[in-house]
Design a protein around this motif. Structure first.
Motif, PDB file in Angstrom:
ATOM      1  N   PHE A 121       0.884  -1.369  -0.117  1.00  0.00           N
ATOM      2  CA  PHE A 121       0.070   0.106  -0.044  1.00  0.00           C
ATOM      3  C   PHE A 121       0.847   1.116   0.083  1.00  0.00           C
ATOM      4  N   SER A 247      -7.351  -6.683   1.538  1.00  0.00           N
ATOM      5  CA  SER A 247      -8.263  -5.596   1.199  1.00  0.00           C
ATOM      6  C   SER A 247      -8.496  -5.200  -0.072  1.00  0.00           C
ATOM      7  N   ARG A 248      -8.545  -4.020  -0.464  1.00  0.00           N
ATOM      8  CA  ARG A 248      -8.634  -3.580  -1.986  1.00  0.00           C
ATOM      9  C   ARG A 248      -7.658  -4.383  -2.906  1.00  0.00           C
ATOM     10  N   LYS A 251      -9.027  -7.992  -3.459  1.00  0.00           N
ATOM     11  CA  LYS A 251      -9.900  -7.759  -4.509  1.00  0.00           C
ATOM     12  C   LYS A 251      -9.076  -7.957  -5.876  1.00  0.00           C
ATOM     13  N   GLU A 285     -20.265  -3.121   4.047  1.00  0.00           N
ATOM     14  CA  GLU A 285     -19.961  -2.132   2.754  1.00  0.00           C
ATOM     15  C   GLU A 285     -20.681  -2.765   1.652  1.00  0.00           C
ATOM     16  N   ILE A 290     -19.316   1.359  -2.208  1.00  0.00           N
ATOM     17  CA  ILE A 290     -18.129   1.273  -2.517  1.00  0.00           C
ATOM     18  C   ILE A 290     -17.966   2.125  -3.955  1.00  0.00           C
ATOM     19  N   PHE A 294     -15.354   4.911  -4.088  1.00  0.00           N
ATOM     20  CA  PHE A 294     -14.101   4.742  -4.588  1.00  0.00           C
ATOM     21  C   PHE A 294     -14.690   4.521  -6.140  1.00  0.00           C
ATOM     22  N   TRP A 297     -12.514   2.257  -8.825  1.00  0.00           N
ATOM     23  CA  TRP A 297     -12.048   0.662  -8.700  1.00  0.00           C
ATOM     24  C   TRP A 297     -12.554  -0.196  -9.732  1.00  0.00           C
ATOM     25  N   TRP A 338     -17.083  -4.752   8.291  1.00  0.00           N
ATOM     26  CA  TRP A 338     -17.233  -3.802   7.126  1.00  0.00           C
ATOM     27  C   TRP A 338     -17.025  -4.821   5.843  1.00  0.00           C
ATOM     28  N   HIS A 388      -9.317  -5.593  10.830  1.00  0.00           N
ATOM     29  CA  HIS A 388      -8.961  -5.483   9.317  1.00  0.00           C
ATOM     30  C   HIS A 388      -7.572  -5.363   9.184  1.00  0.00           C
TER      31      HIS A 388
HETATM   32  C1  GTR Z   1     -12.254   0.534   2.618  1.00  0.00           C
HETATM   33  C2  GTR Z   1     -12.858  -0.111   1.691  1.00  0.00           C
HETATM   34  C3  GTR Z   1     -12.654  -1.525   1.516  1.00  0.00           C
HETATM   35  C4  GTR Z   1     -11.533  -2.093   1.600  1.00  0.00           C
HETATM   36  C5  GTR Z   1     -10.352  -1.057   2.640  1.00  0.00           C
HETATM   37  C6  GTR Z   1      -8.917  -1.298   2.134  1.00  0.00           C
HETATM   38  O1  GTR Z   1     -12.250   1.779   3.004  1.00  0.00           O
HETATM   39  O2  GTR Z   1     -14.210   0.166   1.802  1.00  0.00           O
HETATM   40  O3  GTR Z   1     -13.493  -1.912   0.465  1.00  0.00           O
HETATM   41  O4  GTR Z   1     -10.834  -2.186   0.401  1.00  0.00           O
HETATM   42  O5  GTR Z   1     -10.844   0.280   2.250  1.00  0.00           O
HETATM   43  O6  GTR Z   1      -8.645  -1.504   0.975  1.00  0.00           O
HETATM   44  O7  GTR Z   1      -8.253  -1.075   3.114  1.00  0.00           O
END
Ligand code: GTR
Length: 409
Positions: A121, A247-248, A251, A285, A290, A294, A297, A338, A388
């Motif tokens: 990240f 997380s993202r 995905k 979420e 979403i 975003f 995305w 979430w 998370h």
């Molecule tokens: C949040 C988003 C999630 C997840 C997260 C992340 O804000 O709502 O879908 O992707 O970010 O990537 O940390």
């Protein structure tokens, strides 16, 4: 329902609406898919097409890196029995350039090693205290606690995310780690003039078309380009690459695993909405939330399902099914409501009939396992205590899962 109520997330299981999931083995016309051949020839391509067209967007052309260059390597790392490599992946086209910098730690051995590949990240230098790791020059999200100013990384960020990357454990177990800052492929902002998208614009175009790739598609594309490099690295067994993401980026890892069958194992850490969580459950979420937060995305077509999940022609269990018969692991965190842990589990459960078509065992029970009771079949799952995040516990399970599938132990 007012706009505000529509945006409010539901955390009450008793308020999850009843829903009908599309059967991953029933063709759009109603025909049942009864064997692997039909799945691979008809149903799998049709499913993949729907995800491309309606969710993540398709890549409007064939785009590969033009060169790979090892920019640095050394044995002076903070880790025992490890070597480091830093590799530049360069794309040059029509006078434009895209550079992604891959950081690798590999166990010191003369054998080719299996590798965990994952995007990060905030830059490669955040995953380690190693002073030799280059600081990213790409645009990063401002994060004051990491000292990022004006979207530029600096020395203050070094090592701030070591907790998410169990590098010594990975090395000690005979695996390598390869990681790239995700913004090297596309900065995470609603701007389509940067990152990889412009490389495939037609004359006069300034953003992808409604069925074309968003940022998740760009990150997944980047993971495949990283694998292109790994296939050329003599120290790596590229037939044993586990793509992992949180997380993202989880995905994106799932989408990379669905679109690129060279990924031998796929690991989703707390991927939530648009990852493994079932959209129809509308728990935590939602599609609408979403897409509002975003907009860059997914592809624009996905907004048609805002507050309209029952009309999605697919749901996220079918994304998991696209990975079959390859091993897939889904991880949730108890406090990460979430991301809808139950919805994450259920997508693995409902994908399992495709694994069964191949004679593989998925997640046989509709009931989630208890906290810290991992299930390790061809579909794996755990839910751990806590928030998370990516923890050592998560990595320990991923290593066990990889051992099972790569090393039969
Ligand atoms: C949040 C988003 C999630 C997840 C997260 C992340 O804000 O709502 O879908 O992707 O970010 O990537 O940390």
């Amino acid at each position: 329902m007012g706009a505000e109520a529509q945006y409010q997330a539901n955390y009450d299981e008793s308020k999850v609406p009843s829903y009908n999931l599309p059967d991953p083995l029933v063709m759009p016309g109603g025909r049942q898919v009864k064997n692997v051949k039909k799945w691979e020839r008809k149903m799998r391509p049709a499913t993949l097409h729907l995800f491309e067209d309606q969710v993540y967007g398709k890549i409007p052309g064939d785009l590969k890196m033009t060169s790979f260059r090892i920019v640095e390597e050394g044995k002076n790392t903070p880790y025992k029995n490890a070597i480091r490599k830093q590799v530049e992946l360069l794309l040059e086209k029509d006078g434009k350039e895209l550079r992604a910098l891959m950081l690798m730690y590999l166990p010191e051995t003369d054998q080719k090693v299996p590798v965990f590949l994952g995007l990060n990240f905030y830059g490669n230098h955040t995953v380690t205290e190693d002073v030799n790791v280059l600081i990213t020059e790409s645009w990063v999200r401002n994060e004051s606690s990491f000292g990022i100013v004006n979207n530029q990384s600096n020395e203050k960020g070094r090592g701030v995310r070591t907790n998410r990357w169990a590098i010594q454990e990975i090395i000690d177990n005979g695996y390598g780690l390869a990681t790239i800052y995700y913004g090297d492929f596309d900065p995470d902002r609603d701007d389509f003039s940067d990152g990889v998208h412009p490389f495939l614009y037609h004359y006069g175009q300034d953003k992808p078309r409604p069925n074309e790739w968003g940022a998740l598609g760009a990150w997944a594309w980047g993971l495949s380009r990283a694998l292109d490099y790994l296939e050329t690295d003599p120290d790596v067994d590229a037939s044993k690459v586990a793509v992992m993401g949180h997380s993202r980026i989880g995905k994106a890892a799932l989408w990379a695993g669905a679109t690129d069958v060279r990924f031998a194992v796929v690991i989703s850490n707390n991927s939530g909405c648009g990852g493994t969580a079932l959209s129809r459950r509308r728990f935590g979420e939602t599609v609408q939330i979403i897409n509002a937060a975003f907009p860059h995305w997914f592809c624009d077509n996905f907004t048609a399902y805002n507050n309209n999940e029952d009309n999605l022609p697919i749901d996220q269990h079918q994304l998991v099914a696209l990975i079959a018969p390859r091993p897939v692991y889904i991880a949730s965190a108890e406090e990460d409501q979430w991301a809808d842990p139950r919805g994450e589990y259920l997508s693995g459960y409902h994908a399992s009939k495709v694994y069964e078509l191949y004679g593989k065992k998925g997640l046989p029970s509709p009931e989630m396992p208890a906290i810290h009771q991992p299930v390790m079949n061809q579909v794996g799952y755990h839910i751990r205590a806590g928030e998370h995040d990516v923890t050592l516990y998560d990595w320990q399970q991923y290593i066990r899962f990889a051992n099972l599938h790569f090393l039969n132990r």
